[in-house]
Design a protein around this motif. Sequence first.
Motif, PDB file in Angstrom:
ATOM      1  N   GLU B  51       0.849  -1.207   0.000  1.00  0.00           N
ATOM      2  CA  GLU B  51       0.000   0.000   0.000  1.00  0.00           C
ATOM      3  C   GLU B  51       0.877   1.246   0.000  1.00  0.00           C
ATOM      4  OE1 GLU B  51      -3.479   0.599   0.753  1.00  0.00           O
ATOM      5  OE2 GLU B  51      -4.245  -1.429   1.063  1.00  0.00           O
ATOM      6  N   ILE B  52       1.937   1.200   0.798  1.00  0.00           N
ATOM      7  CA  ILE B  52       2.831   2.364   0.907  1.00  0.00           C
ATOM      8  C   ILE B  52       3.533   2.606  -0.427  1.00  0.00           C
ATOM      9  CG2 ILE B  52       4.967   3.205   1.980  1.00  0.00           C
ATOM     10  CD1 ILE B  52       3.987   1.663   4.544  1.00  0.00           C
ATOM     11  N   LEU B  53       4.044   1.541  -1.020  1.00  0.00           N
ATOM     12  CA  LEU B  53       4.775   1.704  -2.284  1.00  0.00           C
ATOM     13  C   LEU B  53       3.854   2.238  -3.379  1.00  0.00           C
ATOM     14  CD1 LEU B  53       7.112  -1.425  -2.420  1.00  0.00           C
ATOM     15  CD2 LEU B  53       7.627   0.870  -1.661  1.00  0.00           C
ATOM     16  N   TRP B  54       2.630   1.734  -3.385  1.00  0.00           N
ATOM     17  CA  TRP B  54       1.681   2.199  -4.397  1.00  0.00           C
ATOM     18  C   TRP B  54       1.328   3.672  -4.170  1.00  0.00           C
ATOM     19  CZ3 TRP B  54       0.288   1.952  -9.032  1.00  0.00           C
ATOM     20  CH2 TRP B  54      -0.948   2.442  -9.471  1.00  0.00           C
ATOM     21  N   ALA B  55       1.109   4.016  -2.892  1.00  0.00           N
ATOM     22  CA  ALA B  55       0.782   5.417  -2.563  1.00  0.00           C
ATOM     23  C   ALA B  55       1.955   6.328  -2.930  1.00  0.00           C
ATOM     24  CB  ALA B  55       0.467   5.530  -1.075  1.00  0.00           C
ATOM     25  N   LEU B  56       3.159   5.839  -2.684  1.00  0.00           N
ATOM     26  CA  LEU B  56       4.352   6.631  -3.009  1.00  0.00           C
ATOM     27  C   LEU B  56       4.455   6.833  -4.527  1.00  0.00           C
ATOM     28  CD1 LEU B  56       6.977   7.837  -1.732  1.00  0.00           C
ATOM     29  CD2 LEU B  56       8.087   5.695  -2.304  1.00  0.00           C
ATOM     30  N   TYR B  57       4.216   5.768  -5.260  1.00  0.00           N
ATOM     31  CA  TYR B  57       4.292   5.809  -6.721  1.00  0.00           C
ATOM     32  C   TYR B  57       3.316   6.854  -7.284  1.00  0.00           C
ATOM     33  CZ  TYR B  57       4.653   3.864 -11.458  1.00  0.00           C
ATOM     34  OH  TYR B  57       4.878   3.698 -12.796  1.00  0.00           O
ATOM     35  N   ARG B  58       2.132   6.900  -6.681  1.00  0.00           N
ATOM     36  CA  ARG B  58       1.115   7.848  -7.168  1.00  0.00           C
ATOM     37  C   ARG B  58       1.385   9.275  -6.715  1.00  0.00           C
ATOM     38  NH1 ARG B  58      -4.286   6.185  -5.098  1.00  0.00           N
ATOM     39  NH2 ARG B  58      -2.915   5.531  -3.436  1.00  0.00           N
ATOM     40  N   SER B  59       1.887   9.404  -5.456  1.00  0.00           N
ATOM     41  CA  SER B  59       1.976  10.762  -4.902  1.00  0.00           C
ATOM     42  C   SER B  59       3.315  11.442  -5.185  1.00  0.00           C
ATOM     43  CB  SER B  59       1.735  10.713  -3.390  1.00  0.00           C
ATOM     44  OG  SER B  59       2.776   9.995  -2.782  1.00  0.00           O
ATOM     45  N   LEU B  60       4.305  10.680  -5.580  1.00  0.00           N
ATOM     46  CA  LEU B  60       5.634  11.278  -5.783  1.00  0.00           C
ATOM     47  C   LEU B  60       5.641  12.415  -6.813  1.00  0.00           C
ATOM     48  CD1 LEU B  60       8.109  10.703  -4.182  1.00  0.00           C
ATOM     49  CD2 LEU B  60       8.921   9.186  -5.964  1.00  0.00           C
ATOM     50  N   PRO B  61       4.874  12.325  -7.900  1.00  0.00           N
ATOM     51  CA  PRO B  61       4.850  13.458  -8.834  1.00  0.00           C
ATOM     52  C   PRO B  61       4.404  14.775  -8.186  1.00  0.00           C
ATOM     53  CG  PRO B  61       3.952  11.530  -9.893  1.00  0.00           C
ATOM     54  CD  PRO B  61       4.161  11.166  -8.467  1.00  0.00           C
ATOM     55  N   GLU B  62       3.720  14.690  -7.041  1.00  0.00           N
ATOM     56  CA  GLU B  62       3.270  15.908  -6.337  1.00  0.00           C
ATOM     57  C   GLU B  62       4.336  16.413  -5.350  1.00  0.00           C
ATOM     58  OE1 GLU B  62       0.274  17.068  -7.267  1.00  0.00           O
ATOM     59  OE2 GLU B  62       0.157  15.310  -8.572  1.00  0.00           O
ATOM     60  N   PHE B  63       5.440  15.683  -5.239  1.00  0.00           N
ATOM     61  CA  PHE B  63       6.481  16.064  -4.268  1.00  0.00           C
ATOM     62  C   PHE B  63       7.049  17.443  -4.634  1.00  0.00           C
ATOM     63  CE2 PHE B  63      10.852  15.771  -2.485  1.00  0.00           C
ATOM     64  CZ  PHE B  63      10.503  15.499  -1.169  1.00  0.00           C
ATOM     65  N   LYS B  64       7.083  18.344  -3.616  1.00  0.00           N
ATOM     66  CA  LYS B  64       7.436  19.751  -3.898  1.00  0.00           C
ATOM     67  C   LYS B  64       8.901  20.072  -3.592  1.00  0.00           C
ATOM     68  CE  LYS B  64       3.083  21.395  -4.612  1.00  0.00           C
ATOM     69  NZ  LYS B  64       2.393  20.136  -4.822  1.00  0.00           N
ATOM     70  N   TYR B  65       9.664  19.101  -3.151  1.00  0.00           N
ATOM     71  CA  TYR B  65      11.069  19.297  -2.753  1.00  0.00           C
ATOM     72  C   TYR B  65      11.192  20.262  -1.563  1.00  0.00           C
ATOM     73  CZ  TYR B  65      11.803  17.366  -7.423  1.00  0.00           C
ATOM     74  OH  TYR B  65      11.763  16.579  -8.540  1.00  0.00           O
ATOM     75  N   LYS B  66      10.084  20.490  -0.861  1.00  0.00           N
ATOM     76  CA  LYS B  66      10.137  21.417   0.276  1.00  0.00           C
ATOM     77  C   LYS B  66      10.665  20.686   1.506  1.00  0.00           C
ATOM     78  CE  LYS B  66       6.453  24.636  -0.906  1.00  0.00           C
ATOM     79  NZ  LYS B  66       5.020  24.889  -0.721  1.00  0.00           N
TER      80      LYS B  66
END
Lengths: 138, 183
Positions: B51-66
């Motif tokens: 679940e975590i890996l899938w969530a990471l895969y989906r949400s990483l494009p939203e990562f803001k580098y903040k």
Amino acid sequence: MKNYLEFAQNLLDEGETVPDEILLKMDYREREIILNIIKIKETLNKEFDISTPVRDTIVINPTFIKKRISMKLLYSAAALFIIGIYFPISESIETRTLLKEETAEFVEALFEDNYGVYSPTGYDSTEEWFSSSILPDL
Amino acid sequence: MTDELCIFKFIENSDEAAFNCLVNRYRNSIRRIVYTVIKGPKEDIEDTEQEILWALYRSLPEFKYKSDFRTYLFRMCRNKSIDFIRKNSRIRKLDKLALTDHQLSDYTTPETILEEKTKRELISAALFDLKESDRSLIIMKDVENLSIDEIARVFKRPSGTIKSRLHRARVRAAEIIIKKGIK
């Protein structure tokens, strides 16, 4: 009163060791606690290892799995519904048709035996009269 | 390659290898945090990891580098694990393995091996007697080596609060061990 326990933990947080002078300042209970904290920290640092073997990462969409499972359930439910509902209904329809035909034949035979071919008033045949009046629901 | 560079390559070039590199780097940390939070059997841990890996895969494009990627990932691990507990309130009993035996051969005599094994079991038991948040604090600080500020970002609490909670959690764990009689 000085909190040596807090002070010692601050040192541990910074990655320092707790010097003996500080340990000597503590009472027996505090010293026992900090020595156990050090023991836990050392043990965890070395040994808390539930590592997975190195392998390629395969990311599976868990919702996709759930959807696949629910589709399976849906198909199974549909199959059960057909088996459970369709056959009793079709059987019932067949029984009704048979009953209707047999009743009509029986009554017709009854009239034929006693009075020859009999057509009730307003109907061309006994069968037509029966199907529209006495047994409309059968 | 740094974490941020991996993320950049994954987002901009859809580079799956960069994503795999990132995940493999933190694979064991993910597992440790999931295990620490849900303390369930292997299957539950693996399901939550997926679940975590899938969530990471989906949400990483939203990562803001903040924020730092590690704190971002650890927060996700903890939240997903807590979600898992909520969804499966009937958690089965813990598989008894927290501390490995792989370095026990370093101890020479059977007595010292036994003593060391007992000590590890007691420490493991003491940790799992603590409540989830206390246990996670200790693991993040003493195993994952996060700083107090990083843990504060994972828990979304002020650093001062985290520090005092961590210290209290350690004292509680030590007291459990003393009560159970470790020497």
